[in-house]
Every structure is written in C-alpha cells, then in structure tokens.
Design a protein around this motif. Structure first.
Motif, PDB file in Angstrom:
ATOM      1  N   ASN A 283      -7.282   0.753   2.629  1.00  0.00           N
ATOM      2  CA  ASN A 283      -8.645  -0.047   2.874  1.00  0.00           C
ATOM      3  C   ASN A 283      -8.915  -0.698   3.920  1.00  0.00           C
ATOM      4  O   ASN A 283      -9.468  -1.747   4.020  1.00  0.00           O
ATOM      5  N   LYS A 284      -8.304  -0.204   5.008  1.00  0.00           N
ATOM      6  CA  LYS A 284      -8.521  -0.745   6.371  1.00  0.00           C
ATOM      7  C   LYS A 284      -9.440   0.284   7.322  1.00  0.00           C
ATOM      8  O   LYS A 284      -9.102   1.478   6.829  1.00  0.00           O
ATOM      9  N   ASP A 285      -9.872  -0.155   8.062  1.00  0.00           N
ATOM     10  CA  ASP A 285     -10.618   0.871   9.063  1.00  0.00           C
ATOM     11  C   ASP A 285      -9.601   1.512  10.116  1.00  0.00           C
ATOM     12  O   ASP A 285      -8.847   0.775  10.864  1.00  0.00           O
ATOM     13  N   THR A 286      -9.382   2.749   9.828  1.00  0.00           N
ATOM     14  CA  THR A 286      -8.324   3.584  10.339  1.00  0.00           C
ATOM     15  C   THR A 286      -8.929   4.729  11.473  1.00  0.00           C
ATOM     16  O   THR A 286      -8.502   5.627  11.580  1.00  0.00           O
ATOM     17  N   SER A 287     -10.333   4.473  11.702  1.00  0.00           N
ATOM     18  CA  SER A 287     -10.717   5.401  12.635  1.00  0.00           C
ATOM     19  C   SER A 287     -10.301   5.515  14.172  1.00  0.00           C
ATOM     20  O   SER A 287     -10.474   6.532  14.679  1.00  0.00           O
ATOM     21  N   LYS A 288      -9.611   4.484  14.432  1.00  0.00           N
ATOM     22  CA  LYS A 288      -8.740   4.407  15.904  1.00  0.00           C
ATOM     23  C   LYS A 288      -7.571   4.351  15.785  1.00  0.00           C
ATOM     24  O   LYS A 288      -6.789   4.448  16.795  1.00  0.00           O
ATOM     25  N   VAL A 289      -6.776   4.580  14.462  1.00  0.00           N
ATOM     26  CA  VAL A 289      -5.699   4.817  14.510  1.00  0.00           C
ATOM     27  C   VAL A 289      -5.083   5.964  13.670  1.00  0.00           C
ATOM     28  O   VAL A 289      -6.060   6.612  12.795  1.00  0.00           O
TER      29      VAL A 289
ATOM     30  N   VAL B 279       2.492  -8.312  -1.514  1.00  0.00           N
ATOM     31  CA  VAL B 279       2.509  -7.755  -0.182  1.00  0.00           C
ATOM     32  C   VAL B 279       1.611  -6.656  -0.134  1.00  0.00           C
ATOM     33  O   VAL B 279       0.866  -5.956  -1.077  1.00  0.00           O
ATOM     34  N   GLU B 280       1.068  -6.277   1.261  1.00  0.00           N
ATOM     35  CA  GLU B 280       0.225  -5.142   1.525  1.00  0.00           C
ATOM     36  C   GLU B 280       1.000  -3.803   1.195  1.00  0.00           C
ATOM     37  O   GLU B 280       1.788  -3.571   1.983  1.00  0.00           O
ATOM     38  N   ALA B 281       0.613  -3.027   0.289  1.00  0.00           N
ATOM     39  CA  ALA B 281       1.331  -1.929  -0.013  1.00  0.00           C
ATOM     40  C   ALA B 281       0.518  -1.005  -0.933  1.00  0.00           C
ATOM     41  O   ALA B 281      -0.541  -1.563  -1.420  1.00  0.00           O
ATOM     42  N   ASP B 282       0.979   0.253  -1.391  1.00  0.00           N
ATOM     43  CA  ASP B 282       0.341   1.111  -2.223  1.00  0.00           C
ATOM     44  C   ASP B 282       0.257   0.257  -3.448  1.00  0.00           C
ATOM     45  O   ASP B 282      -0.604   0.347  -4.425  1.00  0.00           O
ATOM     46  N   ASN B 283       1.312  -0.519  -3.742  1.00  0.00           N
ATOM     47  CA  ASN B 283       1.538  -0.994  -5.253  1.00  0.00           C
ATOM     48  C   ASN B 283       0.607  -2.118  -5.498  1.00  0.00           C
ATOM     49  O   ASN B 283       0.462  -2.709  -6.408  1.00  0.00           O
ATOM     50  N   SER B 284      -0.167  -2.561  -4.234  1.00  0.00           N
ATOM     51  CA  SER B 284      -1.225  -3.636  -4.470  1.00  0.00           C
ATOM     52  C   SER B 284      -2.147  -3.005  -5.610  1.00  0.00           C
ATOM     53  O   SER B 284      -2.842  -3.578  -6.320  1.00  0.00           O
ATOM     54  N   ASP B 285      -2.616  -1.655  -5.438  1.00  0.00           N
ATOM     55  CA  ASP B 285      -3.467  -0.970  -6.563  1.00  0.00           C
ATOM     56  C   ASP B 285      -2.774  -0.921  -7.926  1.00  0.00           C
ATOM     57  O   ASP B 285      -3.521  -1.103  -8.817  1.00  0.00           O
TER      58      ASP B 285
END
Length: 292
Positions: free
Chosen positions: A248-254, A99-105
C-alpha cells in the motif's frame, strides 16, 4: 410450575386444541396431553372445559392464563437483560499495536469479522516499530500487539500467525540492481545497506550462513519504512526489509528483490502475561485462536 409447562398451557389456550398446539410446539399430542393433565393435577383444578371440537378455559384457567403471561413476560425480560448484559461486556475499547507487515491485512480481516459480530466494540490501531509497540504494551497502553519475529516474547503469551513474511532488498528502480529479479545473500556484502537498528534483526542478519565472516556495509538504520523510500530513491543505500512493509505504498521508484535462498519469518500476536484482559480483548484473542 415449570416455565416450559406454562408455555404449553398458553399454546393450548391460544389454539383451543391439543392437536393444533402440539403442532405449533413441535411435540407429540400424548406428550402435551400428559403435561396439561399433570398441571391440572398439581393445581388440583380443571383448567379447560373439553368438547369434541375445542377446549375452553375455565374460570381457574382464565386466572392461570393471566398469571402465566405475567410470569413468562418477566422470565423473557430477565433473560433478555442478561443477554444485553453480555453484549455490554463486549462494548469496550481495544488498543492494538501492529508492525508494518503482510499480517497487517490479517489483522484487518479478523477485525472486520469481529466488529461485525460485536458492533458495540471500538478499537484503535497503533502502528510503529516493534520497540515502540513493546514499550506501549509494557506500559499498559496497548492490550494486544502484532510483532515481527525475531522478537523476545518471554514476558508475553504469543500466537504465531501463519502468513510468512518474506525478507528482501528494496532498491532504487534506477539502480543497476533493479535489473535483477532476486538477490543472492552473499551479494549483500558489497551493497550500501539500510536496516533496522533492532538488536534481534541485526543478529538475524549476521546469522545468515552466507554472510558469516563477511563485513556488511551498513550506511544507516531506520525504524519506519516510509522514511526509507526517499533514501533508496536517491541512492543513499538499499534497504533490508520485509515485502509486506512496502504494501500500500508508492513503489513506482523502487523495487523489491527477494533474497535467495529464501529468508522468511513470522509475525506473532502477543499479550502480557499475568494480567487480566478486558472481556472484549479476550474475545478478540479467542477469535484469533479459533481462526488459526
């Protein structure tokens, strides 16, 4: 004749000296002398002609030297073949859902070490929702998976990963909410929300004490976080999510607002019960267990 004693014999033949051979072998001179004497007694022949300075092979000694070299070559070759065979067992392919999560790292760090130790092993990562990953795991299309709790794991072995996943609200940077640094749980009841359709997640949200007996305004659901960014940016709603899903996503607008009191869950590594994992997949599980 023992392999060890044959190695001793060849060392003495090479060095032409008990003292030098003992040094090379890291054993004492009396021990080495006893081993050579015992070998001569077993074979009932002298293997060396001894002088004050050196030891020379007799005719029997020359014969044994050739035989010993052949025996040790075959022994070493056989041991290497078994070592190579062990390596071949760890040259398979591992399919992992995550899943997409901190634990992906966490998965990335473990795999970095694992493929360094077993460079012949290859892997593939399937990213998706917990439901998609569980479906593929049940069909045998995945060997292992990292899932986000709450999740039913009755059919699986599981290992809880230590890194916590922090829940919060993704809001538009143009929203009035963007002026906040955190959001109280009770404030969620007045906000148009986007959230996961998973029943376990829905039940978790409803179980939060401050939301009991309050009606949430859920305007939509989503399965993968990248579908949500444009909805949040365009003020369709604010998304309940974990912080790690935005990595690792573009969070410039959120903006991510952590929920207070803090709400955290864990990710779990799971694999199906009552199946035999491949040697490489089993070794990766051992790596996780040893690490955590």
């Amino acid at each position: 004749m023992e392999i060890r004693v044959l190695r001793y014999f060849l060392a003495v033949a090479e060095e032409q000296s008990i003292a030098k051979a003992a040094q090379t072998l890291h054993i004492t001179q009396p021990t080495l002398s006893r081993q050579i004497k015992g070998l001569e007694e077993d074979l009932d022949t002298d293997l060396f002609t001894r002088t004050h300075r050196k030891m020379f092979l007799t005719e029997s000694g020359l014969f044994l030297k050739k035989r010993a070299e052949d025996i040790l070559y075959l022994n070493d070759k056989t041991e290497k073949e078994f070592d190579d065979r062990k390596q071949e067992l760890l040259s398979g392919h591992i399919s992992i859902g995550c899943v997409e999560a901190d634990n992906s790292d966490t998965l990335a760090l473990i795999l970095e070490e694992f493929v360094g130790e077993h460079p012949q092993v290859t892997f593939s990562i399937f990213s998706g929702t917990s439901d998609d990953i569980v479906d593929r795991l049940d069909k045998g299309l995945l060997d292992l998976a990292i899932l986000l709790e709450p999740i039913s794991t009755q059919k699986y072995h599981k290992l809880v990963l230590p890194r916590q996943e922090k829940w919060g609200l993704m809001v538009s940077s143009q929203s009035y909410l963007a002026g906040k640094e955190k959001i109280q749980i009770e404030e969620l009841s007045g906000i148009p929300l986007l959230c996961s359709p998973r029943e376990e997640i829905q039940q978790m949200i409803k179980s939060w004490d401050s939301l009991q007996n309050k009606e949430l305004n859920i305007v939509g659901t989503y399965n993968l976080i990248f579908n949500v960014f444009s909805l949040v940016e365009n003020h369709v709603g604010s998304a309940l999510t974990i912080k790690g899903a935005m990595a690792n996503k573009d969070t410039s607008k959120v903006k991510f607002l952590p929920i207070v009191p803090e709400i955290t869950t864990h990710c779990v590594l799971v694999w199906k019960k009552n199946i035999l994992l491949s040697p490489s997949a089993n070794k990766l599980v051992e790596k996780f267990v040893q690490t955590f």
